[in-house]
Design an enzyme around this catalytic site. Sequence first.
Site, PDB file in Angstrom:
ATOM      1  CE1 TYR A   1      -4.315  -1.819   4.699  1.00 34.14           C
ATOM      2  CE2 TYR A   1      -3.408   0.336   4.130  1.00 34.14           C
ATOM      3  CZ  TYR A   1      -3.893  -0.900   3.751  1.00 34.14           C
ATOM      4  OH  TYR A   1      -3.933  -1.239   2.408  1.00 34.14           O
TER       5      TYR A   1
ATOM      6  CB  SER B   1      -0.899   0.024   1.238  1.00 36.29           C
ATOM      7  OG  SER B   1      -1.557   1.270   1.367  1.00 36.29           O
TER       8      SER B   1
END
Length: 258
Positions: free
Chosen positions: A158, A145
Amino acid sequence: MSGMGLNFDGKTVLVTGGSKGIGRAIVSHFVRLGARAVIADLDENGEELAAEWGREGRTVRFVRCDVSSAEQAESAVRRAEQEFGGVDVLVNNAGIFPRADLLGTDGPFWDKVLGVNLKGAYQMCQAAVPGMIRRGGGSIVNIGSLHASRGQENTMAYAVSKGGIITLTRNLAFALAKHRIRVNCVNPGWVLSDGEYERLKTTTGKDREELESMGGSMPLGRMQTGEDIAGAVVFMASDMAEQITGQTLSVDGGGSLR
């Protein structure tokens, strides 16, 4: 370059989180290129998808799998080995994206996010690599990501999990090169998946058309799709990338340039 091209005839691909969103697009790309696929997911929709692709003449299996469980990770790989002889390509796509800032992140929240996103990928690699070594090589593609290198208040756990994915990728790439196992990472940009759409619809009140129009501010003029990410994953797993390992490819429409 031997075997140059995007042909996966006779190859077996295991995709975690392959029942929907980016994972589903990845499975679709691989099976259209001749691969046999195993969907490892908690979402039982994978069973229906496997049957649907089967009716189209594709070879797809579904195994219910919580990647945060070492036993279930091993079971998913064992299913692929029993049915198809082993795993040639592992795609670690399964992930969760709950929001919380530092003060809102308690121990269970932290453990859950890292347990799925980072530990899950490690456990799938640990389960699949011995078979790849026996078979003389393979390819692992981790889904990262852009958050791995960005600060954002409510995505701390995250972001840390995805930063770990990049470190895991580079470490394994070096360690496994002698076994002809390549390990790479693909960082998706802003993908308006069904889950992301529902979240943004709730927080902004915008419909899908309005949300998609927000992509017009990106350098290449639109949001990314699951198909965009799947194309990069297929390339990284293919013979066309046989001299690429330990690398991270961002598919973000130029978003990381800003």
